[in-house]
Design an enzyme around this catalytic site. Sequence first.
Site, mmCIF file in Angstrom:
data_model
loop_
_atom_site.group_PDB
_atom_site.id
_atom_site.type_symbol
_atom_site.label_atom_id
_atom_site.label_comp_id
_atom_site.label_asym_id
_atom_site.label_seq_id
_atom_site.Cartn_x
_atom_site.Cartn_y
_atom_site.Cartn_z
ATOM 1 N N GLU A 1 86.733 21.568 -11.482
ATOM 2 C CA GLU A 1 88.123 21.810 -11.097
ATOM 3 C C GLU A 1 88.437 21.325 -9.688
ATOM 4 O OE1 GLU A 1 87.139 24.270 -14.543
ATOM 5 O OE2 GLU A 1 86.155 24.036 -12.575
ATOM 6 N N HIS B 1 89.962 34.062 -18.795
ATOM 7 C CA HIS B 1 90.887 33.255 -19.581
ATOM 8 C C HIS B 1 92.299 33.846 -19.616
ATOM 9 C CE1 HIS B 1 87.071 31.663 -21.001
ATOM 10 N NE2 HIS B 1 87.699 30.734 -21.694
#
Length: 328
Positions: free
Chosen positions: A63, A132
């Site tokens: 990321e 998540h």
Amino acid sequence: MTETQNLTLVQAIRDGLHTELREDDDVVVMGQDVGKNGGVFRATEGLFDEFGGDRVIDTPLAESGIVGTAVGMAAMGMRPVPEIQFSGFMYPGFDQIVSHMARFRTRSRGRFTLPMTLRAPYGGGIRAPEHHSESKEAFYAHEAGLKVVIPSTPYEAKGLLAASIRDPDPVIFLEPKLIYRAFREEVPEEPYTVPIGEAATRREGDDVAVFTYGAMTRPTLEAAETLGEEGIECEVVDLRTISPLDREAIVEAFEKTGRAVVVHEAPKTGGLAGEITAILQEEALLYQEAPIGRVTGFDVPYPLYALEDYYLPSAARIEDGILEAVEF
């Protein structure tokens, strides 16, 4: 007559990406599995086949590298649209977001702007594993130099995404995955934009103003409809953008009703509800008739699986919060 398609929210995102890739050769989509695989939620499905690997770019699972590479591309005049698979995975890229993405215009005294849009599915309700389902949008709203956009309908998803991609400055574009496929709406096939920084009134009412955004817009409207049958008329305001906030719309709705409730699925402490409350105290205190209510997630780590049903604000819990404000 404008041609439309009946799309879900995730299909509207895909259509928006397709439209902007077609309209502007400087736009590129990048992220883990966004190419041949079409993304974990299929938000980029088919784009690789049409635009190729130079414009729909599969990246490593890194990321910080995804965001940092996009920063460099944007500084050189491109319009990258990096995707992080889930907003809970953005933390490894947090340094790039707050130290570079948010500050480049100021650091360069306006010589460089960063026309980049960082997309991420966010929020709970789909029974996903840890990391998540977080709703940490306040992190990014707190950072000067970033715009933070959260659509709640397919029509606005496409229009707000187009406005974000075309914006000269960086945008965090959070997509409420709970409603990715929850309902459909007519979406124009042609390019269009929805202005960043403008709230939308979803329901008119004189008794209480209810402020919300993202996936919480639907249960809020459901609660408002139920209370409407009992004679309590709620003005429901969908913020759409949490940075910048539409302060004028917030204050106007409060002055109209004298009462307010804020609904979001993020934890209460440090959430946007506190900021909205402060705005109303600063700008419309003399209109206030009751304490401003907050119906939010709880100050606990996001729970797994069935416990989500207790964590997320439901229509029933929103109704209770509204009644508390109205009956004060």
